[in-house]
Design a protein around this motif. Sequence first.
Motif, PDB file in Angstrom:
ATOM      1  N   ILE A  82       0.842  -1.188   0.000  1.00  0.00           N
ATOM      2  CA  ILE A  82       0.000   0.000   0.000  1.00  0.00           C
ATOM      3  C   ILE A  82       0.881   1.244   0.000  1.00  0.00           C
ATOM      4  CG2 ILE A  82      -1.702   1.307   1.318  1.00  0.00           C
ATOM      5  CD1 ILE A  82      -2.804  -1.252   2.372  1.00  0.00           C
ATOM      6  N   PRO A  83       0.553   2.235  -0.833  1.00  0.00           N
ATOM      7  CA  PRO A  83       1.315   3.480  -0.811  1.00  0.00           C
ATOM      8  C   PRO A  83       1.129   4.230   0.503  1.00  0.00           C
ATOM      9  CG  PRO A  83       0.050   3.305  -2.848  1.00  0.00           C
ATOM     10  CD  PRO A  83      -0.424   2.217  -1.924  1.00  0.00           C
ATOM     11  N   GLY A  84       2.226   4.734   1.017  1.00  0.00           N
ATOM     12  CA  GLY A  84       2.192   5.540   2.222  1.00  0.00           C
ATOM     13  C   GLY A  84       3.147   6.709   2.081  1.00  0.00           C
ATOM     14  N   GLU A  85       2.804   7.811   2.738  1.00  0.00           N
ATOM     15  CA  GLU A  85       3.645   8.999   2.682  1.00  0.00           C
ATOM     16  C   GLU A  85       4.537   9.059   3.917  1.00  0.00           C
ATOM     17  OE1 GLU A  85       3.319  13.825   2.069  1.00  0.00           O
ATOM     18  OE2 GLU A  85       1.509  12.690   2.528  1.00  0.00           O
ATOM     19  N   ILE A  86       5.821   9.266   3.709  1.00  0.00           N
ATOM     20  CA  ILE A  86       6.763   9.438   4.813  1.00  0.00           C
ATOM     21  C   ILE A  86       6.431  10.754   5.519  1.00  0.00           C
ATOM     22  CG2 ILE A  86       9.191   9.728   5.473  1.00  0.00           C
ATOM     23  CD1 ILE A  86       8.757   6.971   4.325  1.00  0.00           C
ATOM     24  N   VAL A  87       6.190  10.679   6.831  1.00  0.00           N
ATOM     25  CA  VAL A  87       5.906  11.899   7.600  1.00  0.00           C
ATOM     26  C   VAL A  87       7.037  12.245   8.564  1.00  0.00           C
ATOM     27  CG1 VAL A  87       3.403  11.757   7.347  1.00  0.00           C
ATOM     28  CG2 VAL A  87       4.491  10.654   9.293  1.00  0.00           C
ATOM     29  N   ALA A  88       7.898  11.279   8.867  1.00  0.00           N
ATOM     30  CA  ALA A  88       9.035  11.542   9.757  1.00  0.00           C
ATOM     31  C   ALA A  88      10.068  10.437   9.593  1.00  0.00           C
ATOM     32  CB  ALA A  88       8.585  11.610  11.209  1.00  0.00           C
ATOM     33  N   ILE A  89      11.304  10.787   9.826  1.00  0.00           N
ATOM     34  CA  ILE A  89      12.425   9.849   9.812  1.00  0.00           C
ATOM     35  C   ILE A  89      12.928   9.717  11.242  1.00  0.00           C
ATOM     36  CG2 ILE A  89      14.745   9.394   8.900  1.00  0.00           C
ATOM     37  CD1 ILE A  89      12.607   9.389   6.729  1.00  0.00           C
ATOM     38  N   ALA A  90      13.319   8.514  11.637  1.00  0.00           N
ATOM     39  CA  ALA A  90      13.826   8.292  12.993  1.00  0.00           C
ATOM     40  C   ALA A  90      14.982   9.241  13.291  1.00  0.00           C
ATOM     41  CB  ALA A  90      14.260   6.849  13.159  1.00  0.00           C
ATOM     42  N   ALA A  91      14.931   9.870  14.447  1.00  0.00           N
ATOM     43  CA  ALA A  91      15.950  10.848  14.838  1.00  0.00           C
ATOM     44  C   ALA A  91      17.322  10.213  15.024  1.00  0.00           C
ATOM     45  CB  ALA A  91      15.523  11.552  16.118  1.00  0.00           C
ATOM     46  N   ASP A  92      17.361   8.919  15.325  1.00  0.00           N
ATOM     47  CA  ASP A  92      18.644   8.261  15.581  1.00  0.00           C
ATOM     48  C   ASP A  92      19.377   7.857  14.304  1.00  0.00           C
ATOM     49  OD1 ASP A  92      17.267   6.051  14.661  1.00  0.00           O
ATOM     50  OD2 ASP A  92      17.348   4.956  16.553  1.00  0.00           O
ATOM     51  N   GLY A  93      18.814   8.186  13.140  1.00  0.00           N
ATOM     52  CA  GLY A  93      19.474   7.853  11.881  1.00  0.00           C
ATOM     53  C   GLY A  93      19.342   6.393  11.493  1.00  0.00           C
ATOM     54  N   GLY A  94      18.497   5.653  12.197  1.00  0.00           N
ATOM     55  CA  GLY A  94      18.287   4.241  11.879  1.00  0.00           C
ATOM     56  C   GLY A  94      17.417   4.065  10.646  1.00  0.00           C
ATOM     57  N   LEU A 113      14.196   3.319  10.520  1.00  0.00           N
ATOM     58  CA  LEU A 113      12.756   3.461  10.732  1.00  0.00           C
ATOM     59  C   LEU A 113      12.274   4.839  10.304  1.00  0.00           C
ATOM     60  CD1 LEU A 113      12.098   1.758  14.193  1.00  0.00           C
ATOM     61  CD2 LEU A 113      11.806   0.814  11.902  1.00  0.00           C
ATOM     62  N   ALA A 114      11.072   4.845   9.732  1.00  0.00           N
ATOM     63  CA  ALA A 114      10.402   6.088   9.361  1.00  0.00           C
ATOM     64  C   ALA A 114       8.931   5.936   9.725  1.00  0.00           C
ATOM     65  CB  ALA A 114      10.542   6.346   7.867  1.00  0.00           C
ATOM     66  N   THR A 115       8.281   7.045   9.975  1.00  0.00           N
ATOM     67  CA  THR A 115       6.844   7.032  10.209  1.00  0.00           C
ATOM     68  C   THR A 115       6.159   7.305   8.883  1.00  0.00           C
ATOM     69  OG1 THR A 115       7.125   7.839  12.455  1.00  0.00           O
ATOM     70  CG2 THR A 115       4.929   8.056  11.496  1.00  0.00           C
ATOM     71  N   VAL A 116       5.213   6.416   8.540  1.00  0.00           N
ATOM     72  CA  VAL A 116       4.493   6.509   7.275  1.00  0.00           C
ATOM     73  C   VAL A 116       3.010   6.638   7.582  1.00  0.00           C
ATOM     74  CG1 VAL A 116       3.884   5.232   5.174  1.00  0.00           C
ATOM     75  CG2 VAL A 116       6.213   5.174   6.026  1.00  0.00           C
ATOM     76  N   GLU A 117       2.315   7.466   6.799  1.00  0.00           N
ATOM     77  CA  GLU A 117       0.865   7.593   6.934  1.00  0.00           C
ATOM     78  C   GLU A 117       0.190   6.944   5.731  1.00  0.00           C
ATOM     79  OE1 GLU A 117      -2.583  10.965   7.200  1.00  0.00           O
ATOM     80  OE2 GLU A 117      -0.686  11.339   8.219  1.00  0.00           O
ATOM     81  N   VAL A 118      -0.733   6.027   6.039  1.00  0.00           N
ATOM     82  CA  VAL A 118      -1.515   5.338   5.018  1.00  0.00           C
ATOM     83  C   VAL A 118      -2.986   5.519   5.392  1.00  0.00           C
ATOM     84  CG1 VAL A 118      -2.066   3.127   3.944  1.00  0.00           C
ATOM     85  CG2 VAL A 118       0.283   3.603   4.648  1.00  0.00           C
ATOM     86  N   ALA A 119      -3.723   6.255   4.581  1.00  0.00           N
ATOM     87  CA  ALA A 119      -5.160   6.454   4.800  1.00  0.00           C
ATOM     88  C   ALA A 119      -5.479   6.867   6.230  1.00  0.00           C
ATOM     89  CB  ALA A 119      -5.923   5.195   4.417  1.00  0.00           C
ATOM     90  N   GLY A 120      -4.674   7.773   6.781  1.00  0.00           N
ATOM     91  CA  GLY A 120      -4.909   8.268   8.125  1.00  0.00           C
ATOM     92  C   GLY A 120      -4.291   7.455   9.237  1.00  0.00           C
ATOM     93  N   VAL A 121      -3.711   6.309   8.911  1.00  0.00           N
ATOM     94  CA  VAL A 121      -3.062   5.457   9.896  1.00  0.00           C
ATOM     95  C   VAL A 121      -1.557   5.719   9.833  1.00  0.00           C
ATOM     96  CG1 VAL A 121      -2.572   3.071  10.583  1.00  0.00           C
ATOM     97  CG2 VAL A 121      -4.828   3.669   9.668  1.00  0.00           C
ATOM     98  N   ARG A 122      -0.963   6.020  10.982  1.00  0.00           N
ATOM     99  CA  ARG A 122       0.493   6.241  11.037  1.00  0.00           C
ATOM    100  C   ARG A 122       1.157   5.056  11.724  1.00  0.00           C
ATOM    101  NH1 ARG A 122       2.124  12.518  11.778  1.00  0.00           N
ATOM    102  NH2 ARG A 122       0.829  13.280  10.065  1.00  0.00           N
ATOM    103  N   ARG A 123       2.209   4.563  11.088  1.00  0.00           N
ATOM    104  CA  ARG A 123       2.951   3.420  11.615  1.00  0.00           C
ATOM    105  C   ARG A 123       4.428   3.580  11.289  1.00  0.00           C
ATOM    106  NH1 ARG A 123      -0.189   2.697  14.733  1.00  0.00           N
ATOM    107  NH2 ARG A 123      -1.695   1.073  14.924  1.00  0.00           N
ATOM    108  N   ALA A 124       5.253   2.978  12.146  1.00  0.00           N
ATOM    109  CA  ALA A 124       6.686   2.906  11.864  1.00  0.00           C
ATOM    110  C   ALA A 124       6.904   1.808  10.832  1.00  0.00           C
ATOM    111  CB  ALA A 124       7.456   2.591  13.138  1.00  0.00           C
ATOM    112  N   VAL A 125       7.722   2.104   9.836  1.00  0.00           N
ATOM    113  CA  VAL A 125       8.106   1.107   8.844  1.00  0.00           C
ATOM    114  C   VAL A 125       9.617   1.139   8.689  1.00  0.00           C
ATOM    115  CG1 VAL A 125       5.918   1.212   7.561  1.00  0.00           C
ATOM    116  CG2 VAL A 125       7.825   2.633   6.845  1.00  0.00           C
ATOM    117  N   ASN A 126      10.153   0.022   8.265  1.00  0.00           N
ATOM    118  CA  ASN A 126      11.580  -0.083   8.026  1.00  0.00           C
ATOM    119  C   ASN A 126      11.856   0.336   6.590  1.00  0.00           C
ATOM    120  OD1 ASN A 126      14.163  -1.318   7.234  1.00  0.00           O
ATOM    121  ND2 ASN A 126      14.104  -2.191   9.283  1.00  0.00           N
TER     122      ASN A 126
END
Length: 90
Positions: free
Chosen positions: A5-17, A19-32
């Motif tokens: 499913i397409p998701g928009e990156i809304v944030a990148i992990a601050a530690d440079g790892g 992980l990024a936070t992605v929003e898909v249809a209003g749902v935000r989740r961490a993805v690798n």
Amino acid sequence: MCLAIPGEIVAIAADGGDLATVEVAGVRRAVNVGLLGADRVAPGDWVLVHVGFAMSKIDEAEAAATLELLRGLGEAYTDELDALSGSDIT
């Protein structure tokens, strides 16, 4: 059925790892995002998400067209969104 499913990156992990936070249809989740290799992402970028991993980077037009197609699948799409909302890879 498993979908990417397409998701928009809304944030990148601050530690440079990877992980990024992605929003898909209003749902935000961490993805690798580690599988993208040299194709790094930034907030505002779109990716295809499957089982907690960003599989590829796509442009916004492709994301919109894919989301429109997926919405037409009805239950398979809503089942995938339910699975995404219940997932947590952190």
